[in-house]
Design an enzyme around this catalytic site. Structure first.
Site, PDB file in Angstrom:
ATOM      1  N   CYS A  78       0.843  -1.200   0.000  1.00 36.94           N
ATOM      2  CA  CYS A  78       0.000   0.000   0.000  1.00 36.94           C
ATOM      3  C   CYS A  78       0.879   1.251   0.000  1.00 36.94           C
ATOM      4  O   CYS A  78       1.620   1.478  -0.934  1.00 36.94           O
ATOM      5  CB  CYS A  78      -0.996  -0.042   1.145  1.00 36.94           C
ATOM      6  SG  CYS A  78      -2.359   1.142   0.939  1.00 36.94           S
ATOM      7  N   HIS A 181      -3.883  -4.555  -0.554  1.00 38.68           N
ATOM      8  CA  HIS A 181      -3.506  -5.196   0.712  1.00 38.68           C
ATOM      9  C   HIS A 181      -3.582  -6.712   0.546  1.00 38.68           C
ATOM     10  O   HIS A 181      -4.668  -7.285   0.647  1.00 38.68           O
ATOM     11  CB  HIS A 181      -4.442  -4.763   1.842  1.00 38.68           C
ATOM     12  CG  HIS A 181      -4.221  -3.366   2.313  1.00 38.68           C
ATOM     13  ND1 HIS A 181      -3.289  -3.050   3.272  1.00 38.68           N
ATOM     14  CD2 HIS A 181      -4.795  -2.194   1.954  1.00 38.68           C
ATOM     15  CE1 HIS A 181      -3.298  -1.746   3.494  1.00 38.68           C
ATOM     16  NE2 HIS A 181      -4.202  -1.204   2.698  1.00 38.68           N
ATOM     17  N   GLU A 183      -2.742  -8.920   2.606  1.00 40.44           N
ATOM     18  CA  GLU A 183      -3.182  -9.519   3.874  1.00 40.44           C
ATOM     19  C   GLU A 183      -4.681  -9.403   4.090  1.00 40.44           C
ATOM     20  O   GLU A 183      -5.236 -10.018   5.005  1.00 40.44           O
ATOM     21  CB  GLU A 183      -2.414  -8.890   5.043  1.00 40.44           C
ATOM     22  CG  GLU A 183      -2.874  -7.499   5.459  1.00 40.44           C
ATOM     23  CD  GLU A 183      -2.357  -6.372   4.574  1.00 40.44           C
ATOM     24  OE1 GLU A 183      -2.586  -5.205   4.946  1.00 40.44           O
ATOM     25  OE2 GLU A 183      -1.743  -6.652   3.536  1.00 40.44           O
TER      26      GLU A 183
END
Length: 201
Positions: A78, A181, A183
């Site tokens: 990011c 992102h 994750e």
């Protein structure tokens, strides 16, 4: 061991949790020696470009990051991805880490909701190790108002949002950046993080 750099501007715990889930040994750290001794490095980031660079400067880690990024797998996530470029233009012109040629500018396409938030499909432009086993229809989760402007040769994958948005960028065999992102991007994001971890020698 993967060093997740903690410099005060990162979504570090969700990244650490994802790495734990995948079974990778990792540490949250702001120590130069941990970064130097790590097998791979992740630079997370949320917030504003100039503020993040000031925090990195205060941490005293910029020279270490620049040196180590060419020696071992390095992933910016990011805002951490945006900091990899030469300059950012959020609020003011600001020098970045200069690890990938290009700059970061505000998304200003007409009729678009900014910030760009949500799931978008990855379109592969150039093969790189992080997308080696992705499904044809792979979607990832974005939250951002600025995007990279760089050469096609540094774009592994992009998404369409009022135009092409670089989603995965790279420079050489060790330096990678994800605008989205991983994750928070479900199975696709976990595959990308697993591919990154698989680069460790």
């Amino acid at each position: 061991m993967i060093a997740v750099i903690d410099y005060g501007a990162g979504n570090i715990f969700s990244v650490k949790n994802a790495l734990d889930y995948l079974g990778f040994d990792s540490v949250l750290t702001g120590k130069k020696e941990d970064i130097e001794n790590a097998d791979a490095i992740i630079l997370p980031g949320v917030g504003a470009y100039p503020a993040a660079m000031k925090m990195l400067e205060k941490s005293g880690l910029i020279d270490t990051i620049k040196e180590q990024a060419y020696k071992k797998p390095f992933l910016g996530i990011c805002l951490g991805m945006q900091l990899l470029f030469e300059k950012g233009y959020e609020f003011e012109e600001c020098d970045g880490l200069g690890l990938i040629p290009g700059s970061v500018k505000k998304m200003e396409e007409k009729d678009l909701i900014i910030p760009h938030m949500g799931w978008n499909k990855l379109e592969i432009l150039n093969e790189c190790p992080l997308v080696s086993n992705l499904d044809k229809d792979s979607f990832v989760y974005f939250v951002h108002s600025y995007k990279a402007e760089c050469k096609d040769e540094n774009i592994c994958a992009y998404s369409e949002y009022g135009g092409r948005v670089p989603a995965l960028v790279f420079n050489g065999d060790t330096i990678f950046g994800a605008q989205f992102h991983p994750e928070k991007s479900g199975e696709t994001g976990l595959k990308i993080l697993k591919n990154f971890g698989g680069l460790i020698k």
